[in-house]
Design a protein around this motif. Structure first.
Motif, mmCIF file in Angstrom:
data_model
loop_
_atom_site.group_PDB
_atom_site.id
_atom_site.type_symbol
_atom_site.label_atom_id
_atom_site.label_comp_id
_atom_site.label_asym_id
_atom_site.label_seq_id
_atom_site.Cartn_x
_atom_site.Cartn_y
_atom_site.Cartn_z
ATOM 1 N N PHE A 133 27.336 40.450 49.284
ATOM 2 C CA PHE A 133 27.081 40.621 47.877
ATOM 3 C C PHE A 133 25.832 40.034 47.452
ATOM 4 O O PHE A 133 25.084 40.620 46.750
ATOM 5 C CB PHE A 133 28.206 40.434 47.048
ATOM 6 N N PHE A 134 25.913 38.676 47.997
ATOM 7 C CA PHE A 134 24.538 37.900 47.612
ATOM 8 C C PHE A 134 23.102 38.362 48.304
ATOM 9 O O PHE A 134 22.090 38.434 47.788
ATOM 10 C CB PHE A 134 24.547 36.478 48.011
ATOM 11 N N GLN A 135 23.531 39.028 49.573
ATOM 12 C CA GLN A 135 22.489 39.634 50.230
ATOM 13 C C GLN A 135 21.721 40.805 49.323
ATOM 14 O O GLN A 135 20.361 41.088 49.285
ATOM 15 C CB GLN A 135 22.724 40.165 51.716
ATOM 16 N N TYR A 136 22.863 41.803 48.955
ATOM 17 C CA TYR A 136 22.149 42.891 48.229
ATOM 18 C C TYR A 136 21.683 42.419 46.919
ATOM 19 O O TYR A 136 20.465 43.094 46.540
ATOM 20 C CB TYR A 136 23.356 43.947 47.949
ATOM 21 N N LEU A 137 22.221 41.718 46.211
ATOM 22 C CA LEU A 137 21.607 41.168 44.906
ATOM 23 C C LEU A 137 20.348 40.572 45.372
ATOM 24 O O LEU A 137 19.267 40.631 44.603
ATOM 25 C CB LEU A 137 22.418 40.135 44.441
ATOM 26 N N LEU A 138 20.127 39.670 46.290
ATOM 27 C CA LEU A 138 18.825 38.945 46.717
ATOM 28 C C LEU A 138 17.639 40.338 46.869
ATOM 29 O O LEU A 138 16.488 40.139 46.811
ATOM 30 C CB LEU A 138 18.811 38.146 47.907
ATOM 31 N N GLU A 139 18.231 41.047 47.667
ATOM 32 C CA GLU A 139 17.243 42.262 48.196
ATOM 33 C C GLU A 139 16.890 43.064 46.932
ATOM 34 O O GLU A 139 15.536 43.525 46.723
ATOM 35 C CB GLU A 139 18.012 43.331 49.109
ATOM 36 N N TYR A 140 17.856 43.394 45.678
ATOM 37 C CA TYR A 140 17.390 43.927 44.487
ATOM 38 C C TYR A 140 16.224 43.156 43.784
ATOM 39 O O TYR A 140 15.517 43.611 43.381
ATOM 40 C CB TYR A 140 18.654 44.133 43.724
ATOM 41 N N LYS A 141 16.420 41.854 43.673
ATOM 42 C CA LYS A 141 15.683 40.932 43.042
ATOM 43 C C LYS A 141 14.316 40.694 43.225
ATOM 44 O O LYS A 141 13.526 40.900 42.722
ATOM 45 C CB LYS A 141 16.479 39.621 42.553
ATOM 46 N N ILE A 142 14.475 40.907 44.930
ATOM 47 C CA ILE A 142 13.026 40.822 45.697
ATOM 48 C C ILE A 142 12.364 41.998 45.137
ATOM 49 O O ILE A 142 11.138 42.050 44.803
ATOM 50 C CB ILE A 142 13.150 40.564 47.143
ATOM 51 N N GLY A 143 13.057 42.995 45.149
ATOM 52 C CA GLY A 143 12.313 44.542 44.819
ATOM 53 C C GLY A 143 11.922 44.820 43.842
ATOM 54 O O GLY A 143 10.825 45.208 43.392
ATOM 55 N N ALA A 144 12.842 44.152 42.598
ATOM 56 C CA ALA A 144 12.447 44.303 41.185
ATOM 57 C C ALA A 144 11.220 43.305 40.895
ATOM 58 O O ALA A 144 10.215 43.606 40.244
ATOM 59 C CB ALA A 144 13.493 43.742 40.422
ATOM 60 N N PHE A 145 11.135 42.143 41.685
ATOM 61 C CA PHE A 145 9.864 41.041 41.439
ATOM 62 C C PHE A 145 8.652 41.898 41.945
ATOM 63 O O PHE A 145 7.593 41.732 41.232
ATOM 64 C CB PHE A 145 10.411 39.749 42.055
ATOM 65 N N LEU A 146 8.864 42.580 43.286
ATOM 66 C CA LEU A 146 7.683 42.894 43.751
ATOM 67 C C LEU A 146 6.979 44.192 43.053
ATOM 68 O O LEU A 146 5.966 44.215 42.969
ATOM 69 C CB LEU A 146 7.845 43.379 45.284
ATOM 70 N N LEU A 147 7.937 44.841 42.540
ATOM 71 C CA LEU A 147 7.699 45.960 41.515
ATOM 72 C C LEU A 147 7.389 45.684 40.217
ATOM 73 O O LEU A 147 7.017 46.663 39.365
ATOM 74 C CB LEU A 147 8.845 47.196 41.698
ATOM 75 N N GLN A 148 7.386 44.383 39.898
ATOM 76 C CA GLN A 148 6.876 43.879 38.681
ATOM 77 C C GLN A 148 8.093 44.461 37.408
ATOM 78 O O GLN A 148 7.567 44.797 36.463
ATOM 79 C CB GLN A 148 5.687 43.706 38.182
ATOM 80 N N LEU A 149 9.102 44.715 37.847
ATOM 81 C CA LEU A 149 10.041 45.393 36.616
ATOM 82 C C LEU A 149 10.999 44.239 36.232
ATOM 83 O O LEU A 149 11.462 43.358 37.099
ATOM 84 C CB LEU A 149 10.882 46.303 37.335
ATOM 85 N N LYS A 150 11.433 44.267 35.053
ATOM 86 C CA LYS A 150 12.483 43.362 34.608
ATOM 87 C C LYS A 150 13.769 43.842 35.026
ATOM 88 O O LYS A 150 14.095 45.008 34.800
ATOM 89 C CB LYS A 150 12.189 43.203 32.952
ATOM 90 N N VAL A 151 14.654 42.749 35.420
ATOM 91 C CA VAL A 151 15.900 42.854 35.974
ATOM 92 C C VAL A 151 16.840 42.989 34.579
ATOM 93 O O VAL A 151 16.353 42.300 33.667
ATOM 94 C CB VAL A 151 16.260 41.861 36.919
ATOM 95 N N PRO A 152 17.939 43.452 34.496
ATOM 96 C CA PRO A 152 18.688 44.052 33.451
ATOM 97 C C PRO A 152 18.263 43.822 31.927
ATOM 98 O O PRO A 152 18.843 44.298 31.172
ATOM 99 C CB PRO A 152 20.028 43.351 33.935
#
Length: 164
Positions: free
Chosen positions: A73-92
């Motif tokens: 769960f934490f791995q997928y969350l970390l992967e999502y947050k890294i992707g959102a950060f690199l794409l410069q998108l705001k998470v939820p």
């Protein structure tokens, strides 16, 4: 379960594969095991066969994350947050995104905007996290495989069941 692991380990040590093939198979398994794809075992076996890597090591690698199940769960969350950060998108907190659409089957079937964004962020995060982890795994397993390939193989009857 422990007996099956011992059997697989014994088969891996007796395999006529080079340390590079063993390390490549294990690293490939780790890389695909970290992915968000649903058919990880099939993908791993197919790619291990395609690239001529050790399939036993690949299957062990892809299932290695099952040992650390609470971490997934934490791995997928970390992967999502890294992707959102690199794409410069705001998470939820992004007001233009209806995050509840992720729970809609219709969005997944027809490829809605939110689902595409979520998948893009997750895939980018997987690549950024998965490549260095699998490379580090490759070099560690390669070093270890070179060591135990030099050791004599002990033939013990407990590690493999007898055929009827």
């Amino acid at each position: 379960m422990l007996q099956k692991i011992k059997i697989l380990w014994a088969k891996l040590k007796r395999a006529h594969s080079t340390p590079i093939e063993v390390a490549g198979g294990f690293a490939l398994g780790i890389f695909i095991g970290m992915s968000p794809f649903p058919i990880q075992n099939l993908l791993t076996i197919a790619f291990a066969w395609l690239f001529r890597m050790n399939m036993v090591a690949a299957v062990i690698g892809v299932n290695f994350h099952l040992v650390f199940f609470p971490v997934i769960f934490f791995q997928y969350l970390l992967e999502y947050k890294i992707g959102a950060f690199l794409l410069q998108l705001k998470v939820p907190q992004d007001p233009h995104v209806d995050w509840m659409a992720l729970y809609s089957l219709d969005q997944w079937i027809h490829g809605g905007k939110v689902v595409k964004r979520f998948i893009n962020e997750l895939l980018l995060g997987w690549l950024v996290l998965g490549i260095p982890v699998s490379l580090a795994t490759f070099f560690f397993v390669w070093r270890e495989a070179k060591i135990w390939k030099k050791l004599p193989v002990a033939e013990d009857s407990k590690s493999e069941p007898e055929s009827p």
